[in-house]
Design a protein around this motif. Structure first.
Motif, PDB file in Angstrom:
ATOM      1  N   MET A   1      68.059 -28.036   7.415  1.00  0.00           N
ATOM      2  CA  MET A   1      66.425 -28.520   7.862  1.00  0.00           C
ATOM      3  C   MET A   1      66.608 -29.731   9.163  1.00  0.00           C
ATOM      4  N   PRO A   2      66.038 -29.232  10.042  1.00  0.00           N
ATOM      5  CA  PRO A   2      65.737 -30.449  10.647  1.00  0.00           C
ATOM      6  C   PRO A   2      65.529 -31.801  10.766  1.00  0.00           C
ATOM      7  N   ILE A   3      66.834 -32.701  11.607  1.00  0.00           N
ATOM      8  CA  ILE A   3      66.955 -33.943  11.549  1.00  0.00           C
ATOM      9  C   ILE A   3      65.532 -34.319  11.800  1.00  0.00           C
ATOM     10  N   SER A   4      64.805 -35.713  10.852  1.00  0.00           N
ATOM     11  CA  SER A   4      63.184 -35.711  11.253  1.00  0.00           C
ATOM     12  C   SER A   4      63.962 -37.576  11.805  1.00  0.00           C
ATOM     13  N   LEU A   5      63.424 -38.321  12.498  1.00  0.00           N
ATOM     14  CA  LEU A   5      63.832 -39.218  12.992  1.00  0.00           C
ATOM     15  C   LEU A   5      62.217 -40.369  12.506  1.00  0.00           C
ATOM     16  N   ARG A   6      62.961 -41.130  11.475  1.00  0.00           N
ATOM     17  CA  ARG A   6      61.918 -41.921  10.829  1.00  0.00           C
ATOM     18  C   ARG A   6      61.595 -43.258  11.028  1.00  0.00           C
ATOM     19  N   ASN A   7      60.216 -43.856  11.103  1.00  0.00           N
ATOM     20  CA  ASN A   7      60.391 -45.476  11.010  1.00  0.00           C
ATOM     21  C   ASN A   7      59.843 -45.490   9.434  1.00  0.00           C
ATOM     22  N   PHE A   8      60.930 -46.302   8.836  1.00  0.00           N
ATOM     23  CA  PHE A   8      60.561 -46.218   7.386  1.00  0.00           C
ATOM     24  C   PHE A   8      59.672 -47.277   7.329  1.00  0.00           C
ATOM     25  N   LEU A   9      58.108 -47.775   7.103  1.00  0.00           N
ATOM     26  CA  LEU A   9      58.257 -49.147   6.830  1.00  0.00           C
ATOM     27  C   LEU A   9      58.354 -49.675   4.880  1.00  0.00           C
ATOM     28  N   TYR A  10      58.448 -48.176   4.297  1.00  0.00           N
ATOM     29  CA  TYR A  10      58.436 -48.839   2.739  1.00  0.00           C
ATOM     30  C   TYR A  10      59.941 -47.167   2.608  1.00  0.00           C
ATOM     31  N   LEU A  11      61.004 -47.803   1.774  1.00  0.00           N
ATOM     32  CA  LEU A  11      62.056 -46.798   1.108  1.00  0.00           C
ATOM     33  C   LEU A  11      62.738 -47.580  -0.204  1.00  0.00           C
ATOM     34  N   ASP A  12      62.402 -46.475  -0.690  1.00  0.00           N
ATOM     35  CA  ASP A  12      62.745 -46.548  -2.136  1.00  0.00           C
ATOM     36  C   ASP A  12      64.399 -46.433  -2.624  1.00  0.00           C
TER      37      ASP A  12
END
Length: 262
Positions: A1-12
């Motif tokens: 699976m390709p790696i996605s660069l995410r800007n997390f606003l919320y992460l449990d």
């Protein structure tokens, strides 16, 4: 699976660790990476046609240790779950939400907003500070001071605010019909600017149909505010005139929200 660069606003983070520990049979705190390099060492003896050559191969290994960050754990979790279609549903069209089952994780692009009633309740801490100020001013006199709530009234209001839920409830509009909703744990909110177009990921708790209304105060995280029988009665009746902002109309899903990112 390709790696996605995410800007997390919320992460449990707790949920990520828990889900991943099930799939990996435990937790890990560090990651070791090993890289091998091969090389040759050789020489030659003799002149002209009589020549003896010798070569010996050598292998070099480099090992590095890295901290297993929560973002890396999330990427690994997504990579593992996507191999199980019964656990993962990347929603490409709103109609796919109707196929989502309880316990399944969905990932969907949506327009998130915080209901006004939730915003008011979230400001309860500001009201508590205001009451503290009133207590400090209680011994003073004057027209403005005399018009303040009494000490007894302030204590009652404090007691009510202490019973209010600490979670932040959000609603996400997938299109003109479909919605998803869930509560966020304050300590995992990374950016208070949650509203707007985002990707939301969560585990399905419940589906509600196109003719059903969900009371905002009955969404997960808000259920302690009124008795269950009263909530159900209000949801059966639906909103009256001027009460539209206090309800969410189906079809929709309630989620245990795992992540929100852009």
């Amino acid at each position: 699976m390709p790696i996605s660069l995410r800007n997390f606003l919320y992460l449990d983070e707790a949920a990520v660790v828990n889900y991943l520990s099930v799939l990996e049979d435990g937790n890990r705190e560090t990651v070791q990476r090993e890289q091998s390099r091969a090389g040759n060492v050789g020489g030659a003896v003799g002149v002209s046609s009589a020549r003896l050559e010798a070569n010996r191969g050598r292998e070099y290994k480099e090992t590095e240790e890295a901290v297993d960050t929560i973002e890396a754990k999330y990427n690994r979790l997504v990579g593992l779950i996507t191999d199980h279609p019964d656990l993962w549903n990347r929603v490409l069209q709103p109609s796919m939400l109707e196929e989502a089952n309880a316990g399944e994780i969905v990932e969907v692009d949506a327009d998130v907003y915080i209901p006004d009633v939730v915003k008011v309740l979230q400001r309860s801490s500001e009201l508590g500070s205001m009451f503290d100020l009133m207590d400090a001013l209680g011994e003073l006199s004057g027209t403005g001071i005399q018009d303040m709530p009494s000490k007894r009234e302030r204590d009652v209001m404090r007691s009510v605010m202490e019973q209010m839920p600490a979670e932040l409830v959000v609603v996400a509009e997938v299109d003109d019909e479909w919605k998803v909703a869930g509560n966020l744990k304050q300590k995992y909110v990374r950016d208070p600017d949650l509203e707007g177009e985002v990707t939301i990921v969560g585990k399905v708790r419940r589906y509600w149909g196109p003719d059903e209304w969900k009371l905002v105060l009955a969404l997960p995280g808000m259920t302690s505010l009124m008795p269950r029988d009263q909530r159900r009665k209000l949801e059966r009746e639906g909103p009256r005139e001027g009460e539209g902002d206090q309800f969410v109309k189906g079809p929709g899903l309630t989620l245990d929200v795992l992540a929100i990112y852009r």
